[in-house]
Design an enzyme around this catalytic site. Structure first.
Site: not given
Ligand code: 11C
Ligand code: A2P
Length: 329
Positions: A126, A156, A234
């Protein structure tokens, strides 16, 4: 299209169903798939009740497309089984992203690489997706040399247990902890697990995935990923050094002409991207666009997106749409 959503009962799965319905994805039959714990449970899609099934039954049904968001282990074991019966898997986990035989796709940037032979397609992380959406037009025009990114990531991204931890803390209830520390009134410089080099896995995803998406190893990315007590969305502080000089008004124009990117940048009216605004939207928001006055050809920006939408479900559904409109499934 017969479509399977693997991990339908999870946080991303729930958004996936919302996005599929909103975008009128051409579903003729929808298979909702989860762990044995959820088999038999009923879920609703476009007003219809659908019974959750297990993975083996879903493979036997031979869907044309399966969108996975059930964790890396489930993807590693089951994506090849779907591929073996002719299903095209779009996988949200980190399981296949850096596999040189698999494509890592953000449709606005590199979907043209896809062919009928791609049976397992990886969706980037993400925080990577929202960053590369903004960097893509700038890299094309000014050529990036180095990116320094610090993230402010919502709970989330960790999943249901973390959202619950934050809610419990706000309500003053003792409950299960998803993090090693309280997250309310706190900031944890710790997203995903620590690796041997001292970085977290999330930081290394931000460093490596953009090079694969742009098919370019001439630039580098270094990252610090931080978890903050935000429920959805984010944020990222991004500092980019380019080979070539830029004009700030041209940067704003380029970004405002980029599909999927919205510029929110007016200090006079306190206009800048925020998670509270990006929540439940498919676009990536960019603002605080300014020159780094300490270094040549360098730009500072603030980038925000809904991590469960463009960061996960929306990007995966857009890959599916690309496959269908280009006759690749
Ligand atoms: C987080 N990016 O916000 C992560 C969630 O490698 O797909 C997704 C984890 C991934 O912690
Ligand atoms: P279940 O609800 O039955 O546990 P989240 O990331 O929000 O925790 O969601 C994870 C999703 O992945 C859920 O839908 C979960 O189903 C599913 N899942 C987890 N482990 C498996 C597994 N071994 N097989 C199939 N689905 C799984």
């Amino acid at each position: 299209m017969k479509v399977a959503v693997v991990g339908a009962t999870g946080m991303v799965g729930e958004v996936m169903l919302k996005v599929l319905a909103e975008r009128n994805f051409p579903v003729t039959e929808l298979l909702l798939v989860a762990s044995e714990r959820s088999v038999g449970k009923k879920m609703s899609y476009q007003g219809k009740d659908i019974t959750v099934i297990g993975l083996a039954d879903a493979v036997a049904a031979k869907p044309e497309i399966a969108i996975f968001s059930a964790g890396g282990d489930t993807s590693l074991e089951w994506a090849p089984k779907f591929a073996a019966v002719g299903t095209t898997v779009i996988d949200n986990s980190s399981a296949w992203r850096m596999d040189p035989t698999k494509k890592l796709v953000v449709p606005e940037i590199n979907a043209s690489q896809l062919t009928k032979e791609d049976k397992i397609i990886a969706n980037p992380n993400c925080s990577t997706i929202q960053m590369v959406m903004v960097l893509a037009p700038l890299h094309k025009k000014y050529k990036m040399k180095r990116v320094v990114v610090s993230t402010y990531q919502s709970v989330s991204g960790t999943g249901v247990k973390a959202v619950q931890q934050l809610e419990n803390e706000i309500a003053g209830i003792q409950g299960e902890m998803a993090y090693p520390y309280p997250i309310g009134r706190n900031a944890l410089p710790h997203c995903d697990v620590f690796l041997e080099n001292g970085y977290t896995k999330e930081e290394m995803k931000l460093a490596r995935e953009p090079q694969k998406i742009f098919d370019d190893r001439t630039f580098s990315v270094t990252a610090t990923a931080v978890r903050i007590p935000t429920a959805g969305g984010h944020s990222e502080s991004v500092n980019v050094e380019f080979e070539n000089d830029f004009d700030l008004s041209e940067v704003r124009k380029l970004l405002s002409e980029t599909s999927g990117v919205i510029v929110q940048d007016n200090p006079d009216t306190n206009t800048y991207p925020m998670p509270i605004y990006a929540h439940d939207k498919d676009d990536v928001f960019v603002g605080r666009i300014r020159r780094d006055e300490t270094q040549r050809n360098t730009l500072n920006m603030w980038i925000v997106a809904d991590n469960l939408r463009k960061g996960a479900a929306t990007n995966a559904v857009q890959i599916g749409e690309y496959l269908i409109t280009h006759n690749l499934v």
